[in-house]
Design an enzyme around this catalytic site. Structure first.
Site, PDB file in Angstrom:
ATOM      1  N   SER A 123       1.209  -4.279   3.161  1.00 37.81           N
ATOM      2  CA  SER A 123       2.327  -4.470   2.230  1.00 37.81           C
ATOM      3  C   SER A 123       2.009  -5.431   1.091  1.00 37.81           C
ATOM      4  CB  SER A 123       3.542  -4.935   3.010  1.00 37.81           C
ATOM      5  OG  SER A 123       3.792  -3.984   4.009  1.00 37.81           O
ATOM      6  N   ARG A 155      -3.415  -7.413  -6.263  1.00 37.01           N
ATOM      7  CA  ARG A 155      -3.381  -8.876  -6.129  1.00 37.01           C
ATOM      8  C   ARG A 155      -2.699  -9.207  -4.817  1.00 37.01           C
ATOM      9  NH1 ARG A 155       0.668  -7.154  -8.976  1.00 37.01           N
ATOM     10  NH2 ARG A 155      -0.739  -6.618 -10.661  1.00 37.01           N
ATOM     11  N   ASP A 159       5.125  -1.062   3.094  1.00 41.30           N
ATOM     12  CA  ASP A 159       6.299  -1.133   3.991  1.00 41.30           C
ATOM     13  C   ASP A 159       7.529  -0.446   3.387  1.00 41.30           C
ATOM     14  OD1 ASP A 159       6.522  -3.141   2.094  1.00 41.30           O
ATOM     15  OD2 ASP A 159       6.898  -4.771   3.511  1.00 41.30           O
TER      16      ASP A 159
END
Ligand code: BGC
Length: 492
Positions: free
Chosen positions: A159, A174, A212
């Protein structure tokens, strides 16, 4: 209100009559800083709609709008046994999910492993080794002879923002949520993960890398076909929805059939990184400046569970150090000075305090921080928690409203998960009230009436959702849809 559970107990009335003038002034200033009125919510939402569009364009924008290669909603008739791995912000969870022959039903076994704090800012190899160890332990416990097990298909819920040219690829854009592991950003994490599995001899093949939110969207749609958006309001904050390939200019070069669905992981935490509309306070700016990735995740840093306690803490410190009110005067506030020492459950507990004299809040400050607030200070503490929590819920609604506006959804269900959504007091009701203001719904005539757009508790996205996505991917490969598949051999 439908979906909000039993009626809450009457809340405390509260009163500022005993609050001296200087503290009242501070409270009023905080109210000004943190209150987002209806007009501002609408302005944010309109800008949000444009930014969602921009993210889908070839030039791109600050919201990544990542295509996920999840290309269908489930029918409810998916079957098979799958593993699911969830690398969340706090825990690792491994599940084995069996989608049964009964429509929309499943069996699940699961184990949780704590993700040690030091791994979040440590060495990449150690992270992958730790994950492979957990998976090995799980497979050994639930399968007798792992040397004779066929490789089990796995949906890996990772996630963090990742570019996916394929469903079995994820180039980390990132780290977010305080993670800071060098050498991973800009790289495809799947080979790193698979190499660790290989070294341990874990009989698993990766079928899908999943966010997620996408898992939440698909898991929720499995049991409720009116679910159109999946959201997470937890340590981080984000949403996914289903787009048509024809409306994704940055995929135009692939000539996908325009009507074909494609789930988009928005990564809306990055909304307004350029600071055009969000009403940031000096506290938000400090959080950003001191974070491992300044300039990133502007929206998330005002909303997500990781930051709510920290925003509150910074307000308290400021009022002690720099303001005439000088709260907690002559007390040792060294514990309060520790960054990130208060998590969002601390704010939840303050907002949940049912007593007029806020005695639970007083105990909390005493026990956790060694501070004894006086009566007026307790009122200020409570009001600050309400302001921080309310702002988060109201800003969250802008994201949901923006997706609905963009897609022309006037009525739908939105599946939401995460600790803030599930546990933070009044988050749901405050979000629902903000949606009503943004979308100009008339007042309800019957309190039991559903809102046109309801944000409801979702099914387990990173367990059931991940299994379903693995199943949907296997199915489409078998049907010959090889778009966005890097390793077809894993789907044989
Ligand atoms: C991540 C998203 C994730 C969200 C909720 C954010 O920090 O960038 O990928 O969906 O947190 O977990």
């Amino acid at each position: 209100m439908v979906g909000l559970g039993p009626k809450p107990p009457p809340s405390r009335k509260g009163s500022f009559v005993d609050v001296p003038k200087d503290l009242l002034k501070e409270i009023e200033e905080l109210e000004q800083l943190f209150t987002v009125d209806s007009d501002k919510l609408k302005q944010i939402t309109n800008h949000f709609v444009n930014e969602l569009e921009k993210g889908l364009s070839v030039e791109g924008g600050s919201i990544p709008m990542n295509p996920t290669w999840v290309m269908a909603f489930p029918t409810g008739h998916e079957t098979g046994t799958y593993l699911a791995l969830d690398m969340g912000g706090t825990n690792l969870r491994v599940c084995q999910i069996t989608l049964t022959d009964q429509k929309s039903e499943f069996d699940i076994i699961q184990s949780k492993y704590r993700l040690p704090e030091e791994l979040k800012v440590g060495d990449a190899d150690e992270l992958w080794e730790y994950i492979a160890d957990c998976l090995l332990q799980f497979v050994e416990t639930h399968h007798n002879d792992i040397n004779n097990v066929d490789k089990i298909p796995l949906g890996f819920t990772f996630s963090y923002p990742a570019t996916q040219n394929y469903i079995d690829e994820g180039i980390l854009q990132r780290w977010t949520k305080g993670f800071d592991i060098p050498g991973v950003e800009g790289h495809n994490i799947v080979p790193m993960f698979e190499a660790a599995l290989e070294r341990r001899g874990v009989p698993i093949k990766l079928s899908a890398l999943i966010n997620d939110t996408t898992g939440t969207l698909i898991a929720s749609a499995y049991t409720d076909p009116t679910m159109k958006i999946g959201c997470i309001f937890g340590t981080g904050c984000n949403a996914a929805y289903m787009e048509d390939c024809g409306s994704i200019p940055k995929l135009a070069h692939l000539n996908l059939p325009p009507e074909t669905p494609m789930a988009i992981n928005c990564e809306w935490g990055a909304f307004d990184n350029e600071h055009k509309v969000l009403p940031r306070t000096p506290y938000d700016m400090k959080i950003d400046a001191d974070s491992p990735r300044p300039g990133q995740q502007a929206f998330e840093k005002m909303i997500a569970g990781l930051y709510l306690g920290e925003i509150f803490r910074l307000v308290m410190i400021d009022l002690h150090d720099n303001h005439e009110a000088n709260i907690f005067a002559n007390q040792d506030i060294s514990k309060l000075r520790r960054p990130y020492s208060l998590d969002s459950s601390f704010l939840s507990a303050i907002e949940d305090d049912p007593f007029e004299n806020l005695s639970e809040t007083a105990d909390l400050f005493q026990n956790q921080l060694g501070i004894t607030p006086n009566g007026p200070e307790l009122e200020l503490i409570r009001r600050t928690a309400e302001l921080v929590g309310t702002r988060a819920a109201r800003l969250s609604a802008c994201g949901v409203a923006a997706i609905c506006k963009k897609k022309g959804y006037n009525e739908c269900h939105v599946g939401a998960d995460g600790s803030v959504f599930n546990k933070y007091p009044h988050f749901k009701a405050r979000g629902a009230a903000a949606l009503r203001e943004i979308l100009d719904w008339p007042e309800k005539t019957d309190p039991n009436e559903e809102d046109p757009i309801e944000i409801l508790a979702a099914e387990d996205g990173s367990g059931v959702g991940a299994a379903l996505i693995a199943a949907l991917t296997l199915k489409r490969v078998q049907e010959g849809n090889m778009h966005g598949i890097l390793h077809p051999e894993n789907f044989a």
